[in-house]
Design an enzyme around this catalytic site. Structure first.
Site, short mmCIF file in Angstrom:
data_model
loop_
_atom_site.label_atom_id
_atom_site.label_comp_id
_atom_site.label_asym_id
_atom_site.label_seq_id
_atom_site.Cartn_x
_atom_site.Cartn_y
_atom_site.Cartn_z
N LYS A 271 -38.48 -5.39 56.15
CA LYS A 271 -39.16 -5.96 57.33
C LYS A 271 -38.12 -6.44 58.33
O LYS A 271 -37.29 -7.28 58.00
CB LYS A 271 -40.06 -7.12 56.90
CG LYS A 271 -40.64 -7.94 58.08
CD LYS A 271 -41.57 -9.05 57.61
CE LYS A 271 -41.99 -9.97 58.77
NZ LYS A 271 -42.85 -11.09 58.33
N ASP A 276 -40.69 -13.61 65.43
CA ASP A 276 -42.11 -13.71 65.07
C ASP A 276 -42.72 -14.94 65.74
O ASP A 276 -42.59 -16.06 65.25
CB ASP A 276 -42.23 -13.81 63.54
CG ASP A 276 -43.68 -13.88 63.08
OD1 ASP A 276 -44.60 -13.69 63.91
OD2 ASP A 276 -43.89 -14.12 61.86
N LYS A 283 -47.68 -19.41 66.52
CA LYS A 283 -47.15 -20.47 65.65
C LYS A 283 -46.89 -21.72 66.48
O LYS A 283 -46.68 -21.64 67.68
CB LYS A 283 -45.81 -20.00 65.04
CG LYS A 283 -45.93 -18.90 64.00
CD LYS A 283 -44.55 -18.51 63.50
CE LYS A 283 -44.59 -17.33 62.53
NZ LYS A 283 -45.21 -17.64 61.24
N GLU A 355 -48.10 -10.09 60.63
CA GLU A 355 -47.58 -8.84 61.21
C GLU A 355 -46.72 -8.05 60.23
O GLU A 355 -46.64 -6.83 60.32
CB GLU A 355 -46.79 -9.14 62.49
CG GLU A 355 -45.31 -9.54 62.31
CD GLU A 355 -45.12 -10.86 61.59
OE1 GLU A 355 -46.09 -11.63 61.49
OE2 GLU A 355 -44.01 -11.13 61.10
N ARG A 357 -47.06 -7.36 57.06
CA ARG A 357 -47.78 -6.39 56.21
C ARG A 357 -48.26 -5.19 57.02
O ARG A 357 -48.44 -4.11 56.46
CB ARG A 357 -48.91 -7.09 55.45
CG ARG A 357 -50.04 -7.61 56.25
CD ARG A 357 -50.82 -8.71 55.53
NE ARG A 357 -50.07 -9.97 55.48
CZ ARG A 357 -50.50 -11.08 54.87
NH1 ARG A 357 -51.67 -11.10 54.25
NH2 ARG A 357 -49.76 -12.17 54.88
#
Ligand code: BES
Ligand code: MN
Ligand code: ZN
Length: 507
Positions: A271, A276, A283, A355, A357
């Protein structure tokens, strides 16, 4: 042959001994030994024993595994005396090695001797491995963005290891060379992970990987976001399309093996989320802080192919690095969207912060197409895994339950500890969707690290032995084992041990 950090010796004469900046003595505590006088080896000079005896009298601790005494033997040579016993696992050897070497390095010592003549086999190899790994790890330097003048690099350390006659010099040399290579690979992971997010956007990361592939003589292939779109990699695209830059993509790196015929094929997936934000399920400040490190899995995958090539592993290795950023924007995916993955399965989006997965789903499908003999994926995938295990261990999940003991063993043997979780089908009840083939995750609650693994399993070829590593130990405040930085670079030692055990080759 490149210059190595550690050298192994069976003997050394007095003049050579006095040429070191520091001497480390590892004393061996046998069962039943209680007093310092019992653990002092005969080979230690009477004068040094007297100094030690005086030190101990000041602080009347009894010797136990992990005890440490440090003093200046004379103005030119520092001594560190440590106690070890046969109950010490690799994690403790590595931790002890950092405790010994860190102050020596700070003291300016560069030429260090470790006297392991009290340590029996096989622990002498464990000690040599730990000291070498720790020394190489301490040579790591942070990526620097500051205008402040960077202190001149304080040069390389050398470590000379004096071992018992039973130790085979060639074998021990291979052990320390392997320790050094794996630590160099770990340093590489840490260096990539610590890059500032604005200095490692997907485009910049891909460019760096291309360069690194050239330097390491790895095969390199890039599948662009555009191409992935035309292929129908909807799960990958769902994440990538939120970015203002169309620079996401899949980097494929290959090491073709050592030239022998019929080699097994190891396929790695990582990954590589360069930042993120959580996407529209954004978040908060605390949760987003540090999310430039959400590419640790891909950095690990890269470093492992490079290591395989450097050490000429007797397998073929292919790595797929899923590189994207998870952003907010007019095109970003949203909750309740239904996405069609590359394998045709439809996914109901529940949380745009899940995100990893999504990227891995399509990447694992592509990786399965290589018909790997073993498929491993690495990801900073879930907060739930951290809550379950802390950041001292990483989580492992596999579609082959019989691999579980070997996974735990590789964790113990390497000092990068992992713990398994169940993968029974009833954990996937929560992934049933009314309108799509599968739900991405839950809105809240549950055991997301397990549920995420069951989601990933849907995209892995059924006949392929697969292990998913959720990198909960990618960061640990205060460092981990021999690693002193918060970013641990977790995984190189564990994976290289696991695959060696799996196919049964030695270093
Ligand atoms: N990258 C995070 C997981 C993570 C968080 C790793 C903190 C290391 C430190 C991942 O993309 C994520 O956000 N996961 C969500 C999933 C949830 C929305 C189902 C999480 O764990 O909260
Ligand atoms: Mn996320
Ligand atoms: Zn993430």
């Amino acid at each position: 042959m490149a210059k190595t950090l550690s050298k192994i010796h069976h003997q050394m004469d007095q003049t050579a001994l006095s040429s070191f900046d520091a001497q480390i003595w590892i004393l061996w505590l046998k069962p039943g030994m209680k007093e310092w006088a019992e653990v002092f080896p005969e080979t230690m000079g009477a004068a040094e024993r007297d100094i030690l005896q005086a030190l101990i009298q000041r602080d009347p601790q009894k010797p136990e595994a992990g005890s440490l005494l440090s003093f200046d033997r004379n103005p030119l040579q520092r001594w560190v005396v440590a106690v070890a016993d046969e109950g010490m696992e690799t994690f403790r050897w590595l931790s002890l090695a950092r405790q010994i070497l860190k102050p020596l390095k700070e003291h300016g010592c560069k030429k260090i001797l470790a006297n392991l003549t009290s340590v029996p086999l096989p622990q002498s190899l464990q000690a040599a491995d730990a000291l070498t790994a720790a020394a190489k790890g301490l040579l790591f330097s942070f990526p620097k963005y500051s205008q402040k003048e960077v202190k001149k690099k304080d040069g390389e350390l050398t470590l000379d290891l004096l071992v018992v006659p039973e130790v085979d010099l060639e074998e021990a040399t291979r052990v320390v060379q392997h320790a050094e290579s794996t630590s160099a690979a770990n340093n590489q992971v840490r260096h990539l992970v610590m890059q500032a997010g604005n200095d490692l956007t997907p485009a910049q990361y891909v460019a760096r990987l291309k360069k690194l592939a050239e330097q390491n003589e790895l095969g390199y292939q890039f599948t662009s976001q555009k191409k992935l779109e035309s292929m129908g990699a909807g799960a990958f695209l769902a994440v990538a399309q939120g970015s203002a830059h169309e620079d996401a993509g899949l980097v494929k790196l290959t090491y073709e093996g050592n030239g022998k015929k019929g080699l097994k094929h190891l396929v790695l997936v990582g990954k590589g989320v360069t930042f993120d934000t959580g996407g529209h399920n954004i978040k908060n400040s605390q949760g987003m802080y540090g999310m430039h490190r959400d590419m640790a899995g891909s950095a690990l995958a890269y470093s492992l192919v490079a290591l395989a090539s450097k050490e000429k592993w007797p397998v073929r290795v292919t790595a797929f690095l899923a590189i994207a950023e998870n952003m907010i924007g007019p095109r970003a995916y949203r909750q309740n969207d239904v996405i069609t993955a590359l394998n045709g399965k439809t996914i109901e989006i529940v949380d745009t912060d899940a995100e990893g997965r999504m990227l891995l789903a399509d990447t694992l499908h592509i990786a399965s197409g290589e018909k790997p003999d073993l498929l491993l994926d690495f990801a900073t995938l879930t907060g739930a895994c951290i809550r379950a295990l802390s950041t001292l261990y990483s989580g492992v999940f596999t579609n082959r339950q019989d691999l579980v003991p070997a996974l735990i063993a590789a964790g113990r043997e390497s000092g990068e500890r992992v713990w398994p979780f169940p993968m029974d089908a009833d954990f996937a009840e929560c992934l049933k969707s009314d309108i799509a083939d599968i739900k991405q995750c839950r809105v809240s609650g549950g055991v997301d690290h397990i549920e995420a693994s069951l989601f990933l399993k849907e995209f892995v070829g059924k006949d392929i032995p697969w292990v998913h590593l959720d990198l909960s130990a990618a960061e640990n405040s205060g460092g981990l084992a021999h690693i002193e930085t918060e970013v641990t670079g977790f995984g190189v030692r564990f994976v290289s041990r696991f695959v060696r055990n799996y196919w049964g080759w030695s270093v």
